[in-house]
Design an enzyme around this catalytic site. Structure first.
Site, short mmCIF file in Angstrom:
data_model
loop_
_atom_site.label_atom_id
_atom_site.label_comp_id
_atom_site.label_asym_id
_atom_site.label_seq_id
_atom_site.Cartn_x
_atom_site.Cartn_y
_atom_site.Cartn_z
N LYS A 48 24.97 -35.32 -17.24
CA LYS A 48 25.26 -36.19 -18.39
C LYS A 48 26.77 -36.20 -18.67
O LYS A 48 27.34 -37.26 -18.97
CB LYS A 48 24.46 -35.73 -19.61
CG LYS A 48 22.97 -36.08 -19.47
CD LYS A 48 22.06 -35.39 -20.46
CE LYS A 48 20.61 -35.65 -20.06
NZ LYS A 48 19.62 -34.97 -20.90
N GLN A 92 19.64 -30.73 -25.53
CA GLN A 92 18.84 -30.64 -24.31
C GLN A 92 17.58 -29.82 -24.56
O GLN A 92 17.64 -28.69 -25.06
CB GLN A 92 19.70 -29.99 -23.19
CG GLN A 92 19.05 -29.97 -21.85
CD GLN A 92 18.85 -31.36 -21.26
OE1 GLN A 92 19.75 -32.22 -21.30
NE2 GLN A 92 17.68 -31.62 -20.71
N ASP A 115 18.86 -40.15 -27.69
CA ASP A 115 17.68 -39.84 -26.87
C ASP A 115 16.45 -40.58 -27.39
O ASP A 115 15.42 -40.61 -26.71
CB ASP A 115 17.39 -38.33 -26.91
CG ASP A 115 17.81 -37.62 -25.62
OD1 ASP A 115 17.92 -38.31 -24.59
OD2 ASP A 115 18.02 -36.40 -25.66
#
Ligand code: NDP
Length: 280
Positions: A48, A92, A115
């Protein structure tokens, strides 16, 4: 049979984003939080960060110790919520067991939830009017679009009903007018259901979850699964070698859905930046 090239499609999406950012002098910022030292999470976070650098984004990594408390993590998120240089925040997953993932996800300001995991975003995906796309399912839809695979009126079977992959995947296919069957570990006759599918999306997380006898000739097979085989190599859910003999299109693992997830994350971060800065 066509092997769907997720690297190529994701590269194109990232090139478009990088060009837009450069041309307009945009400065989108993404904060990536990782708690603990799970090796798979570390790989995802590094990828990322690399994608951010490629797209010309500003990125900040917060690598926190395994024993970080939930309130310390939420305090960091609240600080980043207020930080004008940060447009997107992602934490994460999975988080260590002592931390409530739901509380952490809900702590991220909706305007920065790139997200699209928070309840408000999940609800919007269901209605079909959303700001941020659910990254992995939207990545799958981008692949289908790129390869001109028509979804409307097709029988689509999604295997796996997680909140981050299976359920939003089913919704995006439904919004694209597929007739969707959502399967899970309690589904009876999975094989028969899959055999009637024009499109199969597997998001189980188990090697061999989709075997050749579950796939009818000419089906489109999308493999979201990321597993490690006995040799430590990445492998999807689908029995790739056998299924590719029957499928019309198939995604490999790696190089299929994985890179798309990150490309959509970049799209979402750019969108967050434009929304935050009130740019059309
Ligand atoms: P979860 O473990 O949250 O969900 C797995 C789903 O598979 C569950 O709904 C479960 O059913 C179902 N399932 C398990 N066994 C079977 C079975 N034998 N038959 C049918 N269904 C079954 O996983 P995620 O959705 O988070 O991830 C799925 C996979 O996708 C993983 O390999 C993950 O690593 C990968 N992934 C890949 C991404 C990418 O970018 N390519 C991004 C995110 C995930 P039940 O609900 O009944 O338990």
């Amino acid at each position: 049979m066509t092997i769907i090239n997720g690297k190529e499609v994701s590269q194109k999406l990232k090139d478009d984003i990088a060009a837009e950012v450069k041309e307009n002098g945009y400065t989108p910022g993404l904060a990536v939080i990782i708690v603990g030292d799970d090796p798979a999470s570390r790989v995802y976070v590094n990828n990322k960060k690399k994608a951010c650098a490629y797209c010309g984004f500003h990125s900040e990594e917060y690598a926190l110790a395994e024993n970080t408390t939930q309130s310390e993590l939420i305090a960091l998120i609240e600080r980043l919520n207020q930080d004008e240089n940060i447009d997107g925040i992602l934490c994460q997953l999975p988080l260590p067991r002592h931390i409530d993932e739901k509380a952490v996800i809900e702590a991220i300001a909706p305007a920065k939830d790139v997200d699209a995991f928070c309840e408000a975003d999940v609800g919007k995906v269901m209605i079909g009017n959303y700001t941020f796309s659910p990254c992995t399912p939207a990545g799958v839809m981008e692949l289908l679009k790129y390869y001109h695979i028509d979804v409307s009126g097709k029988n689509a079977v999604v295997i796996g009903r997680s909140n981050i992959v299976g359920k939003p995947m089913a919704m995006l296919l439904l919004h694209a007018d597929a007739t969707v069957t959502l399967c899970h570990s309690k589904t009876a006759d999975l094989k028969d259901i899959c055999r009637r599918a024009d499109i199969i999306v597997s998001a189980v997380g188990r090697i061999g979850a989709v075997s050749a006898d579950m796939v009818r000739d000419g089906a489109v097979v999308i493999d979201v699964g990321i597993n490690r085989n006995s040799e430590g190599k990445l492998q999807g859910d689908v029995d790739y070698e056998a299924v590719k003999e029957k499928a019309s299109y198939i995604t490999p693992v790696p190089g299929g859905v994985g890179p798309m997830t990150i490309a959509v994350l970049m799209q979402n971060t750019l969108k967050a930046y434009k929304n935050n800065k009130k740019i059309d």
